[in-house]
Design an enzyme around this catalytic site. Structure first.
Site, PDB file in Angstrom:
ATOM      1  N   ARG A   1       0.836  -1.202   0.000  1.00 48.12           N
ATOM      2  CA  ARG A   1       0.000   0.000   0.000  1.00 48.12           C
ATOM      3  C   ARG A   1       0.878   1.264   0.000  1.00 48.12           C
ATOM      4  O   ARG A   1       0.562   2.268  -0.622  1.00 48.12           O
ATOM      5  CB  ARG A   1      -0.862  -0.068   1.266  1.00 48.12           C
TER       6      ARG A   1
ATOM      7  N   ASN B   1     -12.198  16.261  -0.150  1.00 49.80           N
ATOM      8  CA  ASN B   1     -12.961  15.067  -0.478  1.00 49.80           C
ATOM      9  C   ASN B   1     -14.438  15.384  -0.299  1.00 49.80           C
ATOM     10  O   ASN B   1     -14.804  16.173   0.581  1.00 49.80           O
ATOM     11  CB  ASN B   1     -12.557  13.935   0.469  1.00 49.80           C
ATOM     12  N   THR B   2     -15.253  14.771  -1.118  1.00 52.80           N
ATOM     13  CA  THR B   2     -16.688  14.940  -0.922  1.00 52.80           C
ATOM     14  C   THR B   2     -17.272  13.612  -0.448  1.00 52.80           C
ATOM     15  O   THR B   2     -16.986  12.554  -1.003  1.00 52.80           O
ATOM     16  CB  THR B   2     -17.375  15.480  -2.197  1.00 52.80           C
ATOM     17  N   HIS B   3     -18.073  13.701   0.604  1.00 59.32           N
ATOM     18  CA  HIS B   3     -18.633  12.504   1.243  1.00 59.32           C
ATOM     19  C   HIS B   3     -20.161  12.605   1.222  1.00 59.32           C
ATOM     20  O   HIS B   3     -20.713  13.647   1.596  1.00 59.32           O
ATOM     21  CB  HIS B   3     -18.124  12.421   2.693  1.00 59.32           C
TER      22      HIS B   3
ATOM     23  N   ASP C   1      -7.782  14.735   6.164  1.00 60.51           N
ATOM     24  CA  ASP C   1      -6.723  14.475   7.147  1.00 60.51           C
ATOM     25  C   ASP C   1      -6.501  12.965   7.197  1.00 60.51           C
ATOM     26  O   ASP C   1      -6.969  12.250   6.315  1.00 60.51           O
ATOM     27  CB  ASP C   1      -7.072  15.098   8.514  1.00 60.51           C
TER      28      ASP C   1
ATOM     29  N   GLY D   1      -7.790  10.698   9.045  1.00 60.18           N
ATOM     30  CA  GLY D   1      -8.919   9.875   9.497  1.00 60.18           C
ATOM     31  C   GLY D   1      -9.850   9.538   8.346  1.00 60.18           C
ATOM     32  O   GLY D   1      -9.594   9.878   7.188  1.00 60.18           O
TER      33      GLY D   1
ATOM     34  N   ASP E   1     -13.074  10.455   6.763  1.00 59.84           N
ATOM     35  CA  ASP E   1     -14.110  11.492   6.669  1.00 59.84           C
ATOM     36  C   ASP E   1     -14.159  12.362   7.929  1.00 59.84           C
ATOM     37  O   ASP E   1     -15.243  12.751   8.392  1.00 59.84           O
ATOM     38  CB  ASP E   1     -15.490  10.848   6.386  1.00 59.84           C
TER      39      ASP E   1
HETATM   40  C1  GRF Z   1     -20.419  10.549  -4.570  1.00 56.43           C
HETATM   41  O1  GRF Z   1     -21.647  10.561  -3.890  1.00 56.43           O
HETATM   42  C2  GRF Z   1     -19.260  10.602  -3.623  1.00 56.43           C
HETATM   43  O2  GRF Z   1     -19.473  11.423  -2.527  1.00 56.43           O
HETATM   44  C3  GRF Z   1     -19.198   9.166  -3.181  1.00 56.43           C
HETATM   45  O3  GRF Z   1     -19.397   8.438  -4.369  1.00 56.43           O
HETATM   46  C4  GRF Z   1     -20.176   9.221  -5.275  1.00 56.43           C
HETATM   47  C5  GRF Z   1     -19.394   9.373  -6.525  1.00 56.43           C
HETATM   48  O4  GRF Z   1     -20.215   9.719  -7.580  1.00 56.43           O
HETATM   49  N1  GRF Z   1     -17.995   8.852  -2.482  1.00 56.43           N
HETATM   50  P1  GRF Z   1     -19.607  10.105  -9.014  1.00 56.43           P
HETATM   51  O5  GRF Z   1     -18.561   9.049  -9.367  1.00 56.43           O
HETATM   52  O6  GRF Z   1     -19.015  11.468  -8.913  1.00 56.43           O
HETATM   53  O7  GRF Z   1     -20.774  10.056  -9.939  1.00 56.43           O
END
Ligand code: GRF
Length: 207
Positions: A70, A112-114, A146, A148, A150
């Site tokens: 990894r 990052n988007t969660h 960071d 962790g 999310d």
């Molecule tokens: C998003 O909802 C993201 O937050 C999550 O997976 C989805 C990705 O969607 N981790 P896409 O590949 O951008 O359509």
């Protein structure tokens, strides 16, 4: 965080890439202040990479299985991303945790988007976990990564309702539609205005 104009974005994806597409579309307008200079993935053959190809953006794939550990994967990913000199790295549906080397090099400018309202429902099943819990609202969170899962300082959040008839798919689609708009708006602001982080509080603008 000072950025160039337009700011250079490297976007990492693992799936369909609709968030990436939203960034590609937004950055077609020079006033957006950022452009996607490369798209990377941890697997080949995904729609996200096709979207980048279609937009004429260079792509790369670094699969964990191609490396002996990894750590080696993380180093290779880091070096490849670094070659594109990003101002901001956007994890947009990237289903791997980046490692120490990556954060050492880009820490503080990886977002990052969660698909949940942090700190609720971290991990890879945010929409399913929210549904199972029975919450009435959920949403999406853009945060600075960071070490962790999310847990990083929050840049922005958007709330969506959970409907009675929802299954995981309909809920996730509702989240993603709000998530894309939030991502585009806030990555643009990060790029145009810069940002600072003090005691976990993310503020746009410089000191
Ligand atoms: C998003 O909802 C993201 O937050 C999550 O997976 C989805 C990705 O969607 N981790 P896409 O590949 O951008 O359509």
């Amino acid at each position: 965080m000072p950025t160039r104009d337009p700011a250079r974005l490297v976007v990492l994806v693992s799936g369909s890439g609709t968030n990436l597409q939203a960034l590609l579309d937004a950055s077609a307008d020079p006033s957006y202040g950022a452009r996607v200079v490369a798209v990377g993935a941890d697997r080949d053959g995904i729609e996200g990479l096709t979207r980048a190809d279609r937009a004429g953006v260079p792509t790369f794939v670094r699969e964990v299985a191609q490396f002996s550990s990894r750590e080696h994967w993380d180093r290779a990913l880091t070096d490849t991303v670094a070659a594109f000199e990003p101002d901001v790295v956007v994890l947009a549906g990237f289903m791997k945790l980046v490692g120490e080397e990556f954060l050492g090099r880009f820490g503080g400018r990886v977002v990052n988007t969660h698909p949940a309202l942090c700190p609720s429902f971290p991990g890879t099943n945010g929409p399913a976990d929210a549904l199972a819990y029975g919450v009435k609202v959920t949403g999406a969170t853009l945060f600075v990564v960071d070490d962790g899962i999310d847990t990083g300082p929050i840049v922005a959040q958007v709330v969506v309702p959970v409907e009675e008839a929802d299954d995981v798919e309909t809920l996730h689609e509702r989240i993603k539609s709000a998530e894309r708009a939030m991502l585009v708006e806030n990555v643009g602001r990060l790029a145009r205005e810069g940002f600072t982080i003090t005691d976990r509080k993310v503020r746009f603008g410089s000191d």
